[in-house]
Design an enzyme around this catalytic site. Sequence first.
Site, mmCIF file in Angstrom:
data_model
loop_
_atom_site.group_PDB
_atom_site.id
_atom_site.type_symbol
_atom_site.label_atom_id
_atom_site.label_comp_id
_atom_site.label_asym_id
_atom_site.label_seq_id
_atom_site.Cartn_x
_atom_site.Cartn_y
_atom_site.Cartn_z
ATOM 1 N N LYS A 137 0.854 -1.185 0.000
ATOM 2 C CA LYS A 137 0.000 0.000 0.000
ATOM 3 C C LYS A 137 0.888 1.232 0.000
ATOM 4 O O LYS A 137 1.731 1.400 0.891
ATOM 5 C CB LYS A 137 -0.929 0.005 1.214
ATOM 6 C CG LYS A 137 -1.956 -1.131 1.162
ATOM 7 C CD LYS A 137 -3.021 -1.021 2.230
ATOM 8 C CE LYS A 137 -4.049 -2.140 2.073
ATOM 9 N NZ LYS A 137 -5.139 -2.057 3.064
ATOM 10 N N LEU B 86 1.975 -9.183 5.018
ATOM 11 C CA LEU B 86 2.251 -10.583 4.680
ATOM 12 C C LEU B 86 0.949 -11.315 4.377
ATOM 13 O O LEU B 86 0.001 -11.284 5.170
ATOM 14 C CB LEU B 86 2.979 -11.262 5.846
ATOM 15 C CG LEU B 86 3.543 -12.655 5.570
ATOM 16 C CD1 LEU B 86 4.729 -12.575 4.616
ATOM 17 C CD2 LEU B 86 3.980 -13.316 6.886
ATOM 18 N N TRP B 87 0.900 -11.951 3.219
ATOM 19 C CA TRP B 87 -0.268 -12.724 2.795
ATOM 20 C C TRP B 87 -0.419 -13.942 3.701
ATOM 21 O O TRP B 87 0.556 -14.645 3.982
ATOM 22 C CB TRP B 87 -0.072 -13.159 1.355
ATOM 23 C CG TRP B 87 -1.307 -13.613 0.643
ATOM 24 C CD1 TRP B 87 -1.802 -14.884 0.608
ATOM 25 C CD2 TRP B 87 -2.191 -12.819 -0.154
ATOM 26 N NE1 TRP B 87 -2.940 -14.932 -0.166
ATOM 27 C CE2 TRP B 87 -3.203 -13.674 -0.643
ATOM 28 C CE3 TRP B 87 -2.218 -11.468 -0.496
ATOM 29 C CZ2 TRP B 87 -4.231 -13.222 -1.465
ATOM 30 C CZ3 TRP B 87 -3.233 -11.021 -1.315
ATOM 31 C CH2 TRP B 87 -4.234 -11.885 -1.782
ATOM 32 N N LEU B 88 -1.619 -14.217 4.157
ATOM 33 C CA LEU B 88 -1.844 -15.388 5.007
ATOM 34 C C LEU B 88 -1.687 -16.660 4.188
ATOM 35 O O LEU B 88 -1.975 -16.679 2.983
ATOM 36 C CB LEU B 88 -3.240 -15.324 5.634
ATOM 37 C CG LEU B 88 -3.410 -14.257 6.721
ATOM 38 C CD1 LEU B 88 -4.879 -14.085 7.091
ATOM 39 C CD2 LEU B 88 -2.590 -14.595 7.946
ATOM 40 N N ASP C 275 -6.519 5.148 1.661
ATOM 41 C CA ASP C 275 -5.872 4.291 2.646
ATOM 42 C C ASP C 275 -4.595 4.951 3.150
ATOM 43 O O ASP C 275 -3.888 5.630 2.397
ATOM 44 C CB ASP C 275 -5.520 2.940 2.023
ATOM 45 C CG ASP C 275 -6.678 1.953 2.072
ATOM 46 O OD1 ASP C 275 -7.742 2.301 2.609
ATOM 47 O OD2 ASP C 275 -6.501 0.822 1.567
ATOM 48 N N GLU D 232 -13.179 -10.845 7.869
ATOM 49 C CA GLU D 232 -12.825 -12.203 7.444
ATOM 50 C C GLU D 232 -12.555 -13.099 8.643
ATOM 51 O O GLU D 232 -12.047 -12.651 9.672
ATOM 52 C CB GLU D 232 -11.579 -12.182 6.550
ATOM 53 C CG GLU D 232 -11.804 -11.684 5.139
ATOM 54 C CD GLU D 232 -11.853 -10.171 5.033
ATOM 55 O OE1 GLU D 232 -12.327 -9.652 4.000
ATOM 56 O OE2 GLU D 232 -11.417 -9.502 6.006
ATOM 57 N N ASP E 228 -7.028 -5.231 6.728
ATOM 58 C CA ASP E 228 -7.397 -3.948 6.130
ATOM 59 C C ASP E 228 -7.707 -2.884 7.187
ATOM 60 O O ASP E 228 -8.857 -2.519 7.424
ATOM 61 C CB ASP E 228 -8.599 -4.116 5.190
ATOM 62 C CG ASP E 228 -8.242 -4.931 3.956
ATOM 63 O OD1 ASP E 228 -7.065 -4.918 3.560
ATOM 64 O OD2 ASP E 228 -9.133 -5.577 3.390
ATOM 65 N N ASP F 139 -14.537 1.992 9.201
ATOM 66 C CA ASP F 139 -14.790 1.466 7.860
ATOM 67 C C ASP F 139 -14.804 -0.061 7.809
ATOM 68 O O ASP F 139 -14.593 -0.638 6.752
ATOM 69 C CB ASP F 139 -13.720 2.003 6.904
ATOM 70 C CG ASP F 139 -14.098 1.823 5.441
ATOM 71 O OD1 ASP F 139 -15.255 2.075 5.097
ATOM 72 O OD2 ASP F 139 -13.221 1.431 4.646
#
Length: 409
Positions: free
Chosen positions: A123, A223-225, A142, A294, A309, A289
């Site tokens: 981001k 970091l992507w899960l 953001d 998830e 997020d 927001d």
Amino acid sequence: MKLKQRMVVLCAVLLLLGLAKIFLLDGGEGSAASRRDLRAFRKMEAGLTLSRGARLTHTLQSPWEIASQWVGPREVYPEETPELAAVLTSLSTARIERADVGYKGTQLKALLVLDGGQKVVFKPKRYNRDYVVEGEPYAGYDRHNAEVAAFHLDRILGFRRAPLVVGRYVNLRTEIKPVATDQLLSTFLMQGNNTCFYGKCYYCRESEPACADGEIMEGSLTLWLPDVWPLQKHRHPWGRTYREGKLARWEYDESYCEAVKKMPPYDAGPRLLDVIDTAIFDYLIGNADRHHYESFQDDGGASMLILLDNAKSFGNAALDERSILAPLYQCCMIRVSTWNRLNLLRGGALSSAMRQALAFDPIHPVLAEPHLAALDRRLTGVIATVKQCMEAQGPDNTLIEDRMNLPHP
């Protein structure tokens, strides 16, 4: 003893027990729960300072493998993570193998693949640290630094439900463009001497790109899960309508929580208490927001609410948006462990811990001082709200013992 005297004695004992519970759970150390929570707090304090440039030296595993093994049904990372500094350092320095437009969403982001095949979300910086986002509490772009700060607040609160985030500077010319997809490359442009891109998203516009300082762009990497933990998206029961003049039910029905308690997955298990934890977290960071959230798939309601997020945060340090706390003040319940942790962070301890944690990050200073002061001020408001609930319905109905620790598979 006469019946009347017995009743007087019984009432006195019940009163003392109630007062004792409030005392023990309001910063005291006498109960087993408080002692356990105090030990956890001390562990957090001991591990708060991270070493810049830390590397993995005692294992053949990659930092991505280590972080993947941390994930469980109720935590993204464990209570004790001696490798955390090394994993975050790798995130901020690893070679970028591929760059593409971001996944679905309303805000600009890029999807990067780091050396070793690890996916991360980038981001970009859109505002200076002292910029004040005016308007609705969910207004503006953001904030990349908000993602970094929110991750460390998650550590401090002991939730451990936010994916790992670190700040990073990237050279768009040498690190991104040579490995970018055609789709991402087509969104690059120049504004003066600054390289910019606008990506692909619902609100992405060529007229509103994110721009580097020359070729160097500041941003955050999340970091992507692990793919073995697929996510399931849920509509937040306290979500906003985002329509002028149209209120959500919770905004006018003070008994709304009673209806939520009858709906799965909030009618059993830890999810409702997770929502309340999240409301406290969001209030502290000023995030109004969270319209969806998830969890892990096929969890039967046992999975944690994952704190993904968090970038619509730390926009206006002067704005304390109380409506974010609606799950707390409408349900009037909170985890004992959360209540204990909040009390341990009173008196400026929260902002002090944040300063200590954020000093490690490559984009330090992560937050402007007014935002750190706002954390302490908002914490006082949260504690006052819980005390109002205890005064109205008693501590036994407000403070809920829920320490659900599911084993890792």
